[in-house]
Enzyme design. Structure first.
Site, PDB file in Angstrom:
ATOM      1  N   LYS A   8      61.003  43.040  61.611  1.00 54.60           N
ATOM      2  CA  LYS A   8      61.066  42.244  60.381  1.00 54.60           C
ATOM      3  C   LYS A   8      59.974  42.776  59.476  1.00 54.60           C
ATOM      4  O   LYS A   8      59.160  43.590  59.904  1.00 54.60           O
ATOM      5  CB  LYS A   8      60.850  40.755  60.682  1.00 54.60           C
ATOM      6  CG  LYS A   8      59.660  40.491  61.610  1.00 54.60           C
ATOM      7  CD  LYS A   8      59.499  39.019  61.934  1.00 54.60           C
ATOM      8  CE  LYS A   8      60.507  38.463  62.921  1.00 54.60           C
ATOM      9  NZ  LYS A   8      61.424  37.496  62.342  1.00 54.60           N
ATOM     10  N   ARG A   9      59.952  42.337  58.213  1.00 49.86           N
ATOM     11  CA  ARG A   9      58.863  42.784  57.356  1.00 49.86           C
ATOM     12  C   ARG A   9      57.507  42.414  57.964  1.00 49.86           C
ATOM     13  O   ARG A   9      57.383  41.399  58.652  1.00 49.86           O
ATOM     14  CB  ARG A   9      58.999  42.146  55.963  1.00 49.86           C
ATOM     15  CG  ARG A   9      60.030  42.818  55.101  1.00 49.86           C
ATOM     16  CD  ARG A   9      59.772  44.291  54.917  1.00 49.86           C
ATOM     17  NE  ARG A   9      58.589  44.522  54.108  1.00 49.86           N
ATOM     18  CZ  ARG A   9      58.606  44.769  52.802  1.00 49.86           C
ATOM     19  NH1 ARG A   9      59.750  44.846  52.145  1.00 49.86           N
ATOM     20  NH2 ARG A   9      57.485  44.958  52.149  1.00 49.86           N
ATOM     21  N   LYS A  50      70.848  37.418  64.276  1.00 44.70           N
ATOM     22  CA  LYS A  50      71.447  38.688  64.701  1.00 44.70           C
ATOM     23  C   LYS A  50      71.129  38.954  66.174  1.00 44.70           C
ATOM     24  O   LYS A  50      71.993  39.401  66.937  1.00 44.70           O
ATOM     25  CB  LYS A  50      70.925  39.836  63.836  1.00 44.70           C
ATOM     26  CG  LYS A  50      71.210  39.670  62.343  1.00 44.70           C
ATOM     27  CD  LYS A  50      70.453  40.741  61.540  1.00 44.70           C
ATOM     28  CE  LYS A  50      70.220  40.329  60.108  1.00 44.70           C
ATOM     29  NZ  LYS A  50      69.193  41.170  59.441  1.00 44.70           N
ATOM     30  N   LYS A  56      54.353  36.036  59.692  1.00 45.32           N
ATOM     31  CA  LYS A  56      55.310  36.369  60.763  1.00 45.32           C
ATOM     32  C   LYS A  56      54.592  36.682  62.084  1.00 45.32           C
ATOM     33  O   LYS A  56      55.197  36.782  63.129  1.00 45.32           O
ATOM     34  CB  LYS A  56      56.190  37.535  60.333  1.00 45.32           C
ATOM     35  CG  LYS A  56      57.151  37.177  59.177  1.00 45.32           C
ATOM     36  CD  LYS A  56      57.965  38.401  58.752  1.00 45.32           C
ATOM     37  CE  LYS A  56      58.886  38.122  57.575  1.00 45.32           C
ATOM     38  NZ  LYS A  56      60.170  37.500  57.976  1.00 45.32           N
ATOM     39  N   HIS A  92      63.784  29.994  48.490  1.00 48.22           N
ATOM     40  CA  HIS A  92      63.624  30.803  49.700  1.00 48.22           C
ATOM     41  C   HIS A  92      62.272  30.686  50.364  1.00 48.22           C
ATOM     42  O   HIS A  92      62.054  31.277  51.418  1.00 48.22           O
ATOM     43  CB  HIS A  92      63.863  32.283  49.385  1.00 48.22           C
ATOM     44  CG  HIS A  92      65.306  32.651  49.320  1.00 48.22           C
ATOM     45  ND1 HIS A  92      66.014  33.033  50.425  1.00 48.22           N
ATOM     46  CD2 HIS A  92      66.170  32.681  48.290  1.00 48.22           C
ATOM     47  CE1 HIS A  92      67.261  33.297  50.071  1.00 48.22           C
ATOM     48  NE2 HIS A  92      67.387  33.086  48.776  1.00 48.22           N
ATOM     49  N   THR A 122      66.838  35.396  59.413  1.00 48.40           N
ATOM     50  CA  THR A 122      68.224  35.746  59.759  1.00 48.40           C
ATOM     51  C   THR A 122      68.234  36.755  60.901  1.00 48.40           C
ATOM     52  O   THR A 122      69.211  36.870  61.624  1.00 48.40           O
ATOM     53  CB  THR A 122      68.965  36.363  58.553  1.00 48.40           C
ATOM     54  OG1 THR A 122      68.164  37.403  57.986  1.00 48.40           O
ATOM     55  CG2 THR A 122      69.283  35.307  57.515  1.00 48.40           C
TER      56      THR A 122
END
Ligand SMILES: *Cc1c(COP(=O)(O)O)cnc(C)c1O
Length: 825
Positions: A549-550, A661, A555, A360, A657
């Site tokens: 998101k986290r 969405k 990110k 991952h 992901t």
């Protein structure tokens, strides 16, 4: 087919009866929470029938079973999705309406089972949904944490973590405790060796250990309209209080108390780390606990109906979701050697044919390694087995690479430099290694796992992640779901490729207007949620620009908020320039121990405070931080988004992901060519997204050469300089010049062994700002925007987890589906 119990009149009566049985009260007197529980129990009755039929069908058809081993299952609420899967949602909604009850309010009574951190746990939940819907026999195997992901509160702009007591009712309505399937799990002690007098064979056993009892709780996973109900089996720990200690230890009071404590702490809490290794003894204990319980059960189940354990791989496959369940490999080996008495080679063949691994991440801080001292003390017999696996593997490397064996052993050995390397164990111990998006798999093969790929190219494959449309469109966005059904029929619910038929409506003015109207209504719904939960008023006519998101440096929420600061400066300098109003929406939890991430949350909130209260900009920008981002509010957030922020440093986000969405809900991607963004753009076309920034190859090239020089951007670009100076001049911290200094420093100077601006924020800043201008320009033309949005939906078919699971089933697991009869006909 609709079960008779859901016929409105019957259902109403059942709910009333259930309320009387459970709470000795009437519908009129019952609280929403009681009604919620009653509705769950009515649905559970039907589900249990299908659950038993599924077990029966499995007995008759004897399919291969996949055990999806995962430390995390971030399922979100069950009630709504279960009713949808039973095709009873509409009928139940109406029945409740006739009783003056709003189904949304009832669904809202359910706590999210937050047994996961973020993407990895949510993926596991989507996979279970798809497995059941496609009819594959599957068990999810995990842990019943008493406290899941913490509940996030924002106080004074800071994240506060509150315990998530999701089991406050004592139990969860849909779960079923199965004490009859309890297993004993042993920790510590030493390995005793007995020699069999007749065969001379050495028999190993763990002695002097502490143990706990693992108790399974089963949650039904309801397939969509196909009578299949699979099982998510989560393990809880209980003390073994009948003193089943070794005879040697009998009567040892301290040991009994220790065992009690061990059981109590073992499943208490989920580690709140995302893409980061915790390295704590308790974490390794949790891993062995659920792996051992699950593998013991699987072997036992197999042996109930089959006699040759060597043929286990024909009927079972163990899939390891990241390296967290890698102990599957040595635990299965232990059972085959010590309990089934296979010899090493036979056992090894079984293990290697039945274990598969998904990688991952390539980020080094997430790579699991355990000190030998800890590992061997906690799991003495398992360690022995890992040592032997490693010895044989290193022998093989010596023979295969006589010229450069040392280099190969350095990179590929399982035990090296005092550490047990879990990824290497997972790769050596299984038959399959997959990445989660094309780009990610290519990076694995070319770089991170290059040596393994050269040794075993046939083991490697890609399985691009997916999401379930049944939660993220059918349930989360009912208006759009109906609109889609009106245009292409309802088959998309189980075959998302049908969405491609929407493409012909992309230029249709009526369809465009309908789509924009639905988006507007979803924005109104979210605005109401934001007002109620965050006390901020936002304008649903503005562009909803969303990053949820986290919170993680890679990110790059920091890039987003720095750009907001830059825009705000621009608007203040040039109030006369036209600007389409924009609402920047954030939602993110930071791991409790991740200081810099928590500081970024504080910055976002402080920037929001300043901008939202500046009336001079006439509401052109608003910034909101949605508290406690989780699956249940995520469903509404995705539905309301115009812009999907997917701006990770290229090469760092394995897939993502959230990006899928958003796309499914008609948001346009603003992103880097990272993870699955690459494939999203491949599907929808670059003209229907906003792509910017360094490529993965460029980032990796910089990294090879020791990074880059962010100071050159600081010195040469006044906009960047102004924004960064505002981090340390008190502009967003009521004069406190120290509050955000660490963020400032991290962008410009090497920090504690790290390069300056590790995530290339300044390098990508200008390109991001330009991409954002293109977003604004496109939104001015409503038809152009609507066209792109509809095309995004039309091309989202690939990103169904049904497609992903079909690929796993055909190409890795080699499974066929079962069919389950409808007991009603
Ligand atoms: C989908 C999802 C994630 C993963 O989002 P990414 O943008 O891929 O990181 C995390 N948390 C929740 C609640 C989700 O639904």
């Amino acid at each position: 087919m609709l079960k008779p119990i859901f016929k409105k009149e019957t259902f109403k009566k059942e709910v009333k009866d259930e309320i009387r049985r459970l709470f000795r009260t009437t519908l009129e007197e019952a609280t929403n929470h009681q009604i919620y529980q009653a509705v769950c129990y009515v649905a559970k009755d039907v589900i249990i029938d299908n659950w038993m039929s599924t077990q029966q069908a499995m007995k008759e058809q004897d399919p291969k079973i996949v055990y999806y081993m995962s430390m995390e299952f971030l399922t979100g609420r069950y009630l709504g999705n279960n009713l949808l899967a039973l095709t009873a949602y509409g009928e139940v909604k109406q029945a409740l309406e006739e009783m003056n009850i709003d189904i949304d309010a009832i669904e809202d009574e359910e706590r999210d089972p937050a047994l996961g951190n973020g993407g990895l746990g949510r993926l596991a939940a989507c996979f279970l949904d798809s497995l059941a819907t496609l009819g594959y026999s599957a068990y999810g195997c995990g842990i019943r944490y008493h406290y899941g992901m913490f509940r996030q509160q924002i106080k004074d702009g800071y994240q506060i973590e509150q315990p998530d007591n999701w089991l406050e009712d004592g139990a969860y309505p849909f779960e079923l405790k199965r004490p009859e399937y309890a297993k004993e799990i042993k920790f510590g002690g030493y390995v005793a060796v007995d020699v069999d007098k007749t065969t001379g064979r050495e028999q190993f056993r763990q002695a002097g250990y502490q143990s706990v009892r693992a108790i399974p709780y089963d949650l039904p996973i309801v397939g969509y309209n196909n009578n299949v109900v699979n099982t998510l089996r989560i393990w809880d720990a209980e003390a073994i209080n009948d003193f089943s200690l070794d005879s040697f230890d009998k009567g040892d009071y301290h040991k009994a108390v220790e065992q009690e404590n061990l059981a109590h702490t073992l499943t208490e809490v989920l580690y709140p780390n995302d893409n980061h290794m915790a390295g704590k003894e308790l974490r390794l204990r949790q891993q062995y606990f659920f792996v051992s319980a699950s593998i013991q059960t699987a072997v036992q189940k197999y042996l109930r109906d089959h006699d040759d354990i060597r043929k286990l791989p024909e009927k079972a496959v163990f899939h390891m979701n990241d390296t967290h369940p890698t102990l599957t490999v040595p635990e299965l080996m232990r059972i085959l050697l010590d309990e089934q008495h296979l010899d090493w080679d036979e056992a090894w063949e079984v293990v290697q044919k039945s274990c598969a691994y998904t990688n991952h991440t390539i980020m080094s801080e997430a790579l699991e390694k355990w000190p030998i001292e800890l590992f061997s003390r906690l799991l003495p017999r398992i360690y022995q087995i890992v040592e032997e696996i490693n010895r044989r593997f290193c022998d093989k490397l010596q023979k295969t690479y006589p010229q450069n064996a040392d280099q190969k052993i350095r990179s590929m050995a399982i035990i090296y430099d005092g550490m047990v390397r879990m990824a290497n164990l997972a790769i050596v111990g299984g038959f399959s290694v997959n990445g989660v998006a094309k780009l990610h798999t290519e990076i694995l093969k070319k770089r991170e796992l290059k040596d393994f790929y050269e040794l075993w190219p046939e083991k490697f494959c890609n399985k691009t992640n997916g999401i379930t449309q049944r939660r993220f469109l059918l349930h989360g966005n009912p208006l759009l779901a109906d609109w889609v059904t009106n245009h292409v029929g309802s088959e998309w619910v189980t075959d998302l490729s049908r969405l491609s038929k929407l493409a012909v409506y992309a230029d249709d003015e009526k369809a465009q207007a309908e789509f924009m109207n639905i988006k507007y209504k979803n924005k109104v719904r979210l605005a109401k949620y934001i007002l109620e939960n965050n006390g901020v008023e936002v304008d649903p006519r503005s562009i909803f620009d969303v990053q949820v998101k986290r919170l993680h440096e890679y990110k790059r929420q920091l890039l987003n908020i720095l750009h907001v600061m830059y825009l705000y400066n621009k608007i203040k300098e040039h109030p006369e320039l036209p600007f389409y109003p924009r609402t920047f929406i954030f939602g993110a939890k930071a791991s409790a121990g991740y200081e810099r991430a928590k500081k970024i949350i504080k910055l976002i909130n402080n920037v929001a405070e300043v901008i939202n209260n500046d009336t001079s900009i006439k509401g052109k920008i608003k910034v909101v931080f949605i508290e406690d981002y989780r699956v249940s509010n995520a469903e509404w957030i995705y539905a309301a988004a115009d812009v999907s922020e997917q701006i990770s440093t290229a090469s760092k986000e394995a897939s993502g992901t959230g990006n899928m969405k958003f796309m499914l809900n008609g948001a346009l991607t603003l992103g880097t060519l990272d993870g699955a963004n690459v494939e999203i753009v491949e599907e929808v076309g670059e003209e229907n997204a906003f792509i910017f920034g360094l490529s993965a190859d460029e980032v990796i090239e910089y990294e090879k050469n020791g990074g880059y020089d962010p100071m050159q951007y600081f010195n040469s670009d006044a906009d960047i300089r102004n924004v960064l100076m505002q981090l340390i001049n008190g502009r967003y911290s009521v004069g406190d010049m120290e509050l955000f200094r660490d963020l400032y420093n991290s962008l410009l100077y090497p920090q504690g062994g790290n390069r300056a601006d590790v995530y290339f924020i300044l390098a990508d800043f200008k390109a991001y700002a330009v991409a954002q201008e293109r977003v604004s320009a496109r939104y001015l033309h409503e038809e152009a925007w609507a066209k792109s949005a509809i095309l995004n939906i039309a091309h989202a078919g690939k990103f169904s987890s049904d497609r992903t699971i079909e690929e796993y089933a055909k190409e890795i697991w080699k499974m066929d589906p079962i069919t389950v009869r409808d007991e009603n006909v």
